[in-house]
Design a protein around this motif. Sequence first.
Motif, mmCIF file in Angstrom:
data_model
loop_
_atom_site.group_PDB
_atom_site.id
_atom_site.type_symbol
_atom_site.label_atom_id
_atom_site.label_comp_id
_atom_site.label_asym_id
_atom_site.label_seq_id
_atom_site.Cartn_x
_atom_site.Cartn_y
_atom_site.Cartn_z
ATOM 1 N N ARG A 164 34.729 -36.870 92.541
ATOM 2 C CA ARG A 164 36.175 -36.693 92.357
ATOM 3 C C ARG A 164 36.697 -35.553 93.219
ATOM 4 O O ARG A 164 37.709 -35.683 93.910
ATOM 5 N N THR A 176 29.651 -37.318 89.051
ATOM 6 C CA THR A 176 30.995 -37.907 89.064
ATOM 7 C C THR A 176 32.049 -36.854 89.381
ATOM 8 O O THR A 176 32.989 -37.115 90.140
ATOM 9 N N ARG A 201 24.832 -38.094 80.922
ATOM 10 C CA ARG A 201 26.100 -38.434 80.279
ATOM 11 C C ARG A 201 25.922 -38.764 78.794
ATOM 12 O O ARG A 201 26.642 -39.589 78.255
ATOM 13 N N GLU A 231 32.062 -37.020 81.633
ATOM 14 C CA GLU A 231 31.851 -37.066 83.074
ATOM 15 C C GLU A 231 30.527 -36.378 83.437
ATOM 16 O O GLU A 231 30.214 -35.312 82.911
#
Length: 187
Positions: free
Chosen positions: A119, A115, A106, A111
């Motif tokens: 999601r 991650t 990151r 993102e």
Amino acid sequence: MSAVTRLTLLSHAMTEAMAAARFAADEPLSELGLRSVQKADHSTLRADLIQVGPEARTAQTAAQLGLTGSTEPALRDLDCGAWTGSGMGDIAPEHLMGWLTDPDHRSHEGESITTLLERVRAWMDTLAQDPQRILAITHPAVVRATILIALSAPATSFWRIDIPPLSATTLHQRGGSWTLRETALHL
């Protein structure tokens, strides 16, 4: 026989950022993208529910195909943070290689791939609760994530999947498991 959820993910048409290998901002389709989607045969796209990513390029792809759907925030593109709008050559090589090899990377303050997978998995879990045919107009990153989830593949495989513009990927969910049905550039 248990009920089946059929999920077809349609990758949006070409944009200038895709053609130039830039980290996309919220941009419209390119002229090539518009021409491609106007020529597309979308007669095989059938759905009980249509969901569209929130960006201009996904909404424009849906509109050009004559499809109306609800905006789904979970279908948004991978957030590239500070790199948004930059070309690949603008990123320090060690950061770019870190991003391409480490799913938790990151340095861009956006993102991570991990991650994104979380999601997308949460969104897919909501779909399985109501078996139906779903069409999602979204981004290559989201399509890659669904494939990794269906195959229980490692996050390090993310960049090994090529998702062309206007390609359709279909998954089935039955009995708590997702199955990759097909991926095709049939539009």
